[in-house]
Write a protein that holds these residues in place. Structure first.
Motif, PDB file in Angstrom:
ATOM      1  N   LEU A   1      18.318  53.661  20.682  1.00 26.78           N
ATOM      2  CA  LEU A   1      17.550  52.474  21.522  1.00 26.78           C
ATOM      3  C   LEU A   1      16.160  53.091  21.589  1.00 26.78           C
ATOM      4  CD1 LEU A   1      19.939  52.272  24.814  1.00 26.78           C
ATOM      5  CD2 LEU A   1      19.807  50.638  22.849  1.00 26.78           C
ATOM      6  N   CYS A   2      15.273  51.978  21.677  1.00 26.45           N
ATOM      7  CA  CYS A   2      13.933  52.079  21.497  1.00 26.45           C
ATOM      8  C   CYS A   2      13.555  52.981  22.822  1.00 26.45           C
ATOM      9  CB  CYS A   2      13.029  50.841  21.500  1.00 26.45           C
ATOM     10  SG  CYS A   2      11.282  50.950  21.809  1.00 26.45           S
ATOM     11  N   PRO A   3      12.750  54.125  22.449  1.00 22.33           N
ATOM     12  CA  PRO A   3      12.652  54.741  23.713  1.00 22.33           C
ATOM     13  C   PRO A   3      11.418  54.411  24.606  1.00 22.33           C
ATOM     14  CG  PRO A   3      12.078  56.246  21.663  1.00 22.33           C
ATOM     15  CD  PRO A   3      12.397  54.794  21.303  1.00 22.33           C
ATOM     16  N   VAL A   4      10.677  53.356  24.323  1.00 26.66           N
ATOM     17  CA  VAL A   4      10.030  52.667  25.129  1.00 26.66           C
ATOM     18  C   VAL A   4      10.521  51.682  25.766  1.00 26.66           C
ATOM     19  CG1 VAL A   4       7.466  51.580  25.139  1.00 26.66           C
ATOM     20  CG2 VAL A   4       7.858  53.351  23.671  1.00 26.66           C
ATOM     21  N   CYS A   5      11.034  50.708  25.274  1.00 25.02           N
ATOM     22  CA  CYS A   5      11.836  49.331  25.773  1.00 25.02           C
ATOM     23  C   CYS A   5      13.061  49.348  25.867  1.00 25.02           C
ATOM     24  CB  CYS A   5      10.861  48.373  25.286  1.00 25.02           C
ATOM     25  SG  CYS A   5      11.513  47.947  23.636  1.00 25.02           S
ATOM     26  N   GLU A   6      13.691  50.337  25.110  1.00 25.04           N
ATOM     27  CA  GLU A   6      15.293  50.343  25.151  1.00 25.04           C
ATOM     28  C   GLU A   6      16.019  49.034  24.336  1.00 25.04           C
ATOM     29  OE1 GLU A   6      17.254  50.895  28.987  1.00 25.04           O
ATOM     30  OE2 GLU A   6      16.358  52.748  29.432  1.00 25.04           O
TER      31      GLU A   6
ATOM     32  N   THR B   1       9.349  49.950  13.070  1.00 22.19           N
ATOM     33  CA  THR B   1       8.676  49.471  14.510  1.00 22.19           C
ATOM     34  C   THR B   1       9.503  48.546  15.264  1.00 22.19           C
ATOM     35  OG1 THR B   1       6.514  49.309  13.149  1.00 22.19           O
ATOM     36  CG2 THR B   1       6.492  48.473  15.408  1.00 22.19           C
ATOM     37  N   CYS B   2       9.648  49.014  16.421  1.00 17.31           N
ATOM     38  CA  CYS B   2      10.255  48.248  17.370  1.00 17.31           C
ATOM     39  C   CYS B   2       9.937  46.756  17.268  1.00 17.31           C
ATOM     40  CB  CYS B   2      10.242  49.064  18.955  1.00 17.31           C
ATOM     41  SG  CYS B   2      11.217  47.916  19.898  1.00 17.31           S
ATOM     42  N   PRO B   3      10.638  45.837  17.207  1.00 12.31           N
ATOM     43  CA  PRO B   3      10.404  44.526  17.212  1.00 12.31           C
ATOM     44  C   PRO B   3      10.197  43.802  18.488  1.00 12.31           C
ATOM     45  CG  PRO B   3      12.751  44.452  16.808  1.00 12.31           C
ATOM     46  CD  PRO B   3      12.164  46.071  16.879  1.00 12.31           C
ATOM     47  N   SER B   4      10.336  44.586  19.277  1.00 19.62           N
ATOM     48  CA  SER B   4      10.515  44.156  21.057  1.00 19.62           C
ATOM     49  C   SER B   4       8.968  44.480  21.528  1.00 19.62           C
ATOM     50  CB  SER B   4      11.360  44.548  22.040  1.00 19.62           C
ATOM     51  OG  SER B   4      11.103  44.186  23.190  1.00 19.62           O
ATOM     52  N   CYS B   5       8.653  45.852  21.380  1.00 16.81           N
ATOM     53  CA  CYS B   5       7.359  46.439  22.062  1.00 16.81           C
ATOM     54  C   CYS B   5       6.264  46.712  20.907  1.00 16.81           C
ATOM     55  CB  CYS B   5       7.757  47.528  23.049  1.00 16.81           C
ATOM     56  SG  CYS B   5       8.316  48.961  22.065  1.00 16.81           S
ATOM     57  N   GLY B   6       6.739  46.971  19.636  1.00 20.18           N
ATOM     58  CA  GLY B   6       5.796  47.226  18.675  1.00 20.18           C
ATOM     59  C   GLY B   6       5.300  48.787  18.537  1.00 20.18           C
TER      60      GLY B   6
HETATM   61 ZN   LIG Z   1      10.584  48.982  21.920  1.00 21.11          ZN
END
Ligand SMILES: [Zn+2]
Ligand SMILES: [Zn+2]
Length: 172
Positions: A96-101, A136-141
């Motif tokens: 999972l993205c560590p910043v926004c999951e 790159t996380c497509p959600s938070c960049g």
């Molecule tokens: Zn993210």
């Protein structure tokens, strides 16, 4: 009777204040806590003779001070970076993205639906393909996988060491 209702509310308020410290709604829980504390003080003052009230107040203040001390000692013993790295580690482990999951969709995981709750139950067939291109996380960049400056293979962007050559990077 009044205290039996007020004290649990005060505990909930204290829990909210401690847990939501970094949230943007922190002032809300702080106001909630302050209002409850004021009401508790008024009730205690009204029903207890003031000399007992004094002792109760001193005891309460002592507890608050001890709680604050414990908090600061913890902050010194476990700096925030350590805590952040722990979060990052667990998130990468769960893809999972560590910043926004938001789920990291790479390799065999691309088409699986996952959340924090289901990730440990997901059984992967075959080997986990190693990530071979930057991601790159497509959600938070946030960049999650990037090229290592020393060995030019793909490494975790938010973990301190390159998994291929061990080169260290400072995580703020
Ligand atoms: Zn993210
Ligand atoms: Zn490397």
């Amino acid at each position: 009777m009044q205290l039996a209702i007020l004290l649990p509310i005060l505990l909930i308020a204290a829990g909210l204040i401690i847990r939501k410290r970094t949230s943007i709604y922190f002032p809300l829980s702080l106001a909630f806590g302050a209002a409850t504390l004021l009401k508790v003080t008024l009730v205690i003052h009204e029903y207890f003779p003031s000399k007992y009230f004094k002792y109760i107040l001193i005891l309460a203040l002592l507890l608050v001070v001890i709680r604050l001390l414990v908090h600061f000692i913890k902050a010194i013993a476990f700096p925030k970076v350590q805590w952040l790295l722990q979060q990052y580690r667990e998130a990468y482990e769960g893809f999972l993205c560590p910043v926004c999951e938001y789920p990291i969709r790479i390799g065999p995981l691309r088409f699986l639906f996952r959340t924090r709750g289901t990730v440990n139950r997901t059984v992967l067939s075959g080997d986990r393909a190693e990530q071979e291109e930057p991601y790159t996380c497509p959600s938070c960049g946030r960049s999650l996988f990037e090229e290592c400056p020393s060995c030019h293979k793909i490494r975790h962007a938010l973990l301190p060491h390159c998994m291929h050559c061990g080169a260290e990077k400072v995580i703020e």
